[in-house]
Write an enzyme that holds these catalytic residues in place. Structure first.
Site, short mmCIF file in Angstrom:
data_model
loop_
_atom_site.label_atom_id
_atom_site.label_comp_id
_atom_site.label_asym_id
_atom_site.label_seq_id
_atom_site.Cartn_x
_atom_site.Cartn_y
_atom_site.Cartn_z
N SER A 133 0.84 -1.19 0.00
CA SER A 133 0.00 0.00 0.00
C SER A 133 0.87 1.24 0.00
O SER A 133 2.02 1.21 0.45
CB SER A 133 -0.90 0.02 1.24
OG SER A 133 -1.58 1.26 1.37
N TYR A 146 -2.84 -0.32 10.12
CA TYR A 146 -2.81 -0.76 8.72
C TYR A 146 -1.45 -0.43 8.10
O TYR A 146 -0.85 -1.27 7.42
CB TYR A 146 -3.94 -0.12 7.94
CG TYR A 146 -3.93 -0.46 6.47
CD1 TYR A 146 -4.27 -1.73 6.04
CD2 TYR A 146 -3.58 0.50 5.52
CE1 TYR A 146 -4.25 -2.04 4.68
CE2 TYR A 146 -3.57 0.19 4.16
CZ TYR A 146 -3.90 -1.08 3.76
OH TYR A 146 -3.88 -1.40 2.42
#
Length: 279
Positions: A133, A146
Site C-alpha cells: 500500500s 494498517y
C-alpha cells in the site's frame, strides 16, 4: 504460459489481476474464503481453478497449494493479495483488533509464501508479488495499524528479493494509492470499536470523514492498475517496489524529500558517533 496463484481473488485487485492474467494467456488459480462468490467469467474459464482459502488457516493453505500443484504442475507466480484495512487512532485500537489485522495482512502472507516457496525452489524459478500500500511507505494518521502491517509487507518483500535470488526467485511489493475497488466498503475495512472523542477534529478522525466521501470515487482504475501489475510481473526482472497510481508516486516523492532533509540535518553528528579509531 505460466501459472498464477492469487489470494483474495473474489473482488478488488485480486479479481482484476486474475482477469489481467487470463487475458495474458496465463493459467490462474483464484482463491477466496468462499469460491462460490467468484464471478461467472472466472468460473466459466477453462484456465481457472477456484479454491477455498482462508489465509489465516494453515490447513487451508496446505490444501490449496497442494491442489494447485496437483492440477497445474507448479506455481510460477504467487500474488499475495488477501488483506483488509483498519481505521482508528492508535490509542483507540485494541490488542485484539491489531492482532486480527496482522494475522491476515502479515502472518497470512508469510504462511502462504512459506507454503509456495518449496515448489518454486524445486522448479528453480518463481515470482512473488505482494500487494502492499501507499501506506506501507508513508505512515498516515488514522491508519497506523494498517500502515504498520503494510510496512511489514514491504520489509518482508525487500528481504525476500535478496534471500531468494540464489534460487532464481524474485520478490516485488506493489504499493497502490487510492483505487476504485471495494476496499473502503465495510467488507474490507473496519473501524476501531472504541472511539475517543478527544480525537474528533484531528487528523486521526479526519480519515473517517474522508472514507465516506472517497468510497467508489477514488482516482485509480483497478483494471488499468491490474494490467500494469501483470505487465511488470511478466518482465525478466522485477523492480523491488512498484508504486502504483499518480498519488502513490506523488507521495513517494514527498517522502523521499523528507528523508533527505532528515538525513542532511543530522548526517555529520550521526557519522561522528563512530569510535574514533574506527576504520
Amino acid at each position: 504460459m505460466s501459472t498464477w496463484f492469487i489470494t483474495g481473488a473474489s473482488r478488488g485487485f485480486g479479481l482484476q489481476i486474475a482477469r489481467a492474467a487470463l487475458a495474458g494467456g496465463e493459467t490462474v488459480v483464484v482463491t477466496a474464503r468462499n469460491p462460490d462468490s467468484l464471478p461467472d467469467d472466472l468460473k466459466r474459464s477453462g484456465r481457472v481453478l477456484g479454491l477455498a482459502l482462508d489465509v489465516t488457516r494453515s490447513e487451508d493453505i496446505t490444501r490449496a497449494v497442494e491442489a494447485a500443484v496437483g492440477r497445474c504442475g507448479g506455481i510460477d507466480v504467487l500474488v499475495n493479495n488477501a488483506g483488509r484495512g483498519l481505521l482508528g487512532a492508535l490509542e483507540e485500537i485494541t490488542d485484539a483488533e491489531a492482532r486480527s489485522l496482522f494475522d491476515l495482512n502479515v502472518f497470512g502472507l508469510i504462511n502462504v509464501t512459506r507454503a509456495v516457496l518449496p515448489v518454486m525452489r524445486a522448479a528453480g524459478h518463481g515470482k512473488i508479488v505482494h500487494i502492499g500500500s501507499r501506506s506501507g511507505f508513508e505512515g498516515e494518521p488514522g491508519v497506523s495499524m494498517y500502515s504498520a502491517s503494510k510496512f511489514a509487507v514491504a520489509g518482508i518483500s525487500e528481504a525476500l528479493s535478496a534471500e531468494l535470488a540464489p534460487f532464481g526467485i524474485q520478490s516485488m511489493v506493489v504499493e497502490p494509492g487510492v483505487f476504485r475497488t471495494d476496499f473502503l466498503d465495510g467488507s474490507s475495512l473496519s473501524t476501531a470499536a472504541h472511539r475517543i472523542p478527544a480525537y474528533d477534529g484531528t487528523p486521526a478522525h479526519d480519515a473517517l470523514d474522508w472514507i465516506g466521501q472517497a468510497n467508489h470515487a477514488q482516482l485509480g482504475d483497478p483494471a488499468k492498475g491490474a494490467a500494469l501489475i501483470h505487465e511488470v510481473t511478466c518482465q525478466d526482472k522485477l523492480p523491488t517496489h512498484l508504486a502504483l497510481g499518480r498519488d502513490a508516486i506523488e507521495r513517494r516523492q514527498v517522502k523521499i524529500g523528507q528523508l533527505q532533509d532528515d538525513l542532511t540535518a543530522w548526517q555529520t553528528k550521526s557519522t561522528a558517533t563512530a569510535h574514533a579509531d574506527a576504520v
